[in-house]
Design a protein around this motif. Structure first.
Motif, PDB file in Angstrom:
ATOM      1  N   TYR A   1       0.832  -1.206   0.000  1.00 35.76           N
ATOM      2  CA  TYR A   1       0.000   0.000   0.000  1.00 35.76           C
ATOM      3  C   TYR A   1       0.865   1.254   0.000  1.00 35.76           C
ATOM      4  O   TYR A   1       0.542   2.253  -0.653  1.00 35.76           O
ATOM      5  CB  TYR A   1      -0.946   0.014   1.209  1.00 35.76           C
ATOM      6  N   GLU A   2       1.980   1.184   0.711  1.00 37.39           N
ATOM      7  CA  GLU A   2       2.910   2.320   0.708  1.00 37.39           C
ATOM      8  C   GLU A   2       3.479   2.518  -0.704  1.00 37.39           C
ATOM      9  O   GLU A   2       3.613   3.647  -1.184  1.00 37.39           O
ATOM     10  CB  GLU A   2       4.041   2.076   1.707  1.00 37.39           C
ATOM     11  N   ARG A   3       3.785   1.412  -1.339  1.00 37.96           N
ATOM     12  CA  ARG A   3       4.278   1.459  -2.729  1.00 37.96           C
ATOM     13  C   ARG A   3       3.212   2.066  -3.649  1.00 37.96           C
ATOM     14  O   ARG A   3       3.525   2.837  -4.552  1.00 37.96           O
ATOM     15  CB  ARG A   3       4.626   0.044  -3.155  1.00 37.96           C
ATOM     16  N   TYR A   4       1.970   1.689  -3.387  1.00 38.79           N
ATOM     17  CA  TYR A   4       0.828   2.201  -4.155  1.00 38.79           C
ATOM     18  C   TYR A   4       0.695   3.716  -3.980  1.00 38.79           C
ATOM     19  O   TYR A   4       0.516   4.459  -4.949  1.00 38.79           O
ATOM     20  CB  TYR A   4      -0.422   1.486  -3.663  1.00 38.79           C
ATOM     21  N   GLU A   5       0.801   4.172  -2.749  1.00 42.99           N
ATOM     22  CA  GLU A   5       0.693   5.612  -2.462  1.00 42.99           C
ATOM     23  C   GLU A   5       1.819   6.384  -3.156  1.00 42.99           C
ATOM     24  O   GLU A   5       1.595   7.468  -3.707  1.00 42.99           O
ATOM     25  CB  GLU A   5       0.745   5.858  -0.943  1.00 42.99           C
ATOM     26  N   GLN A   6       3.008   5.823  -3.143  1.00 49.10           N
ATOM     27  CA  GLN A   6       4.138   6.473  -3.816  1.00 49.10           C
ATOM     28  C   GLN A   6       3.907   6.532  -5.321  1.00 49.10           C
ATOM     29  O   GLN A   6       4.212   7.541  -5.974  1.00 49.10           O
ATOM     30  CB  GLN A   6       5.434   5.726  -3.502  1.00 49.10           C
ATOM     31  N   TRP A   7       3.357   5.444  -5.858  1.00 43.37           N
ATOM     32  CA  TRP A   7       3.043   5.398  -7.282  1.00 43.37           C
ATOM     33  C   TRP A   7       1.984   6.438  -7.629  1.00 43.37           C
ATOM     34  O   TRP A   7       2.091   7.139  -8.655  1.00 43.37           O
ATOM     35  CB  TRP A   7       2.561   3.995  -7.641  1.00 43.37           C
TER      36      TRP A   7
END
Length: 343
Positions: free
Chosen positions: A38-44
């Protein structure tokens, strides 16, 4: 007997504790994995400026993103693959959404295309490698946006190259004129079309105007006849490359940029660098411009293709796919629907 019962009860309790502990550990692990994803998603989302209308949509997109990232990471973990994928701007789209927004070739017709002449038939010697960019025959990469107009970009890429080779001048031609004005028949603007039909339009209109006169909007609009009646470059005809022959395609690309159509799904969608190899279907749905070919230091023959998804995709907007494969259709069907302009 009571002692045995007590021991039995204690064993049952211990087993339950161990089971619940394992479940808890597994759940914690899953939660940690989801948190990291989810953190990766937010960064994306931040990188690509993605915003959603509701939390439900955001969660739905996260699940799509998670599935796509798993495929990308799995592919990249294979050190034997000569290419890499990236979590690019398409990572929250399903395959169906991606195809409807970013491709646009309507597929091979049920009836064969009319046979044209092939002026490179007797070519016997070609360079071992070629890149039309280095010869000034390729405009910078463009972006079709959320419009199924790849057919127009592939046509224009081939047209720009042909005109430059004939006149010595490289001019950015108008994809939007094709999208707006080449309608009412087989070509349907953002709903898809065919490069060979686009070439016929250019021939009948005695040319195509340039992009400065008729800029791209990535939408279907009413044809601007004033600008469309002011062509900046004309052609005398077009020719199809004989079907299912990478050798004939090589002869053509060795002499000019060529419009080619392929299947652009799976790994192609997330391509980042290297030479794309392995399985790729032949259900053609996307058109690009073949602007060269070569061989890597590792001995992999490749086609060099100019895409229309902007410079953040692939190798600054370009892709290399394997050449000289066993299947006659070529990688991703590249040898099944290719054409070029004659000037």
């Amino acid at each position: 007997m009571e002692f045995i019962n007590q021991m039995y009860s204690k064993c049952i309790c211990l087993c339950l504790i161990l089971i619940f502990g394992a479940w808890s550990s597994e759940a914690t692990s899953r939660n940690l994995e989801d948190a990291a994803m989810y953190e990766r998603y937010e960064q994306w989302m931040t990188r690509y400026g993605r915003q959603y209308s509701s939390m439900n949509e955001k969660e739905t997109r996260f699940n799509v993103f998670k599935k796509n990232v798993a495929m990308i990471d799995s592919s990249n973990s294979d050190v034997n693959k000569p290419y890499k994928l990236s979590v690019n701007q398409f990572a929250d789209l399903t395959t169906e959404e991606f195809k409807s927004q970013r491709t646009g070739f309507k597929g091979l017709r049920d009836t064969p295309r009319p046979t044209t002449s092939f002026k490179y038939e007797n070519v016997s010697v070609v360079p071992s490698s070629l890149d039309w960019r280095t010869k000034g025959a390729v405009m910078p990469v463009k972006d079709q946006g959320q419009c199924g107009s790849c057919w127009a970009f592939a046509t224009v890429g081939a047209l720009e190259g042909a005109l430059q080779l004939a006149t010595g001048e490289l001019v950015s031609m108008s994809e939007q004129e094709l999208v707006d004005c080449d309608v009412g028949g087989e070509n349907e603007g953002c709903m898809g079309g065919y490069p060979d039909v686009a070439f016929l339009y250019i021939i009948e209109k005695h040319g195509l105007t340039n992009e400065a006169n008729y800029p791209y909007t990535a939408t279907d609009n009413v044809c601007n006849t004033t600008e469309a009646d002011s062509p900046s470059g004309s052609i005398t005809g077009y020719e199809d490359v004989p079907v299912n022959s990478e050798q004939d395609l090589l002869k053509a690309v060795a002499n000019q940029p060529v419009s080619v159509c392929i299947q652009a799904e799976g790994a192609f969608e997330y391509y980042s660098s290297g030479v794309l190899t392995g399985y790729c279907g032949t259900d053609l749905d996307h058109c690009v411009t073949a602007i060269g070919y070569g061989t890597t230091d590792e001995g992999i023959d490749y086609w060099l293709l100019k895409n229309s998804w902007g410079t953040e995709w692939g190798e600054e907007g370009y892709v290399r796919i394997q050449r000289n494969i066993e299947a006659v259709e070529g990688m991703c069907g590249i040898a099944t629907s290719a054409s070029y302009a004659t000037v």
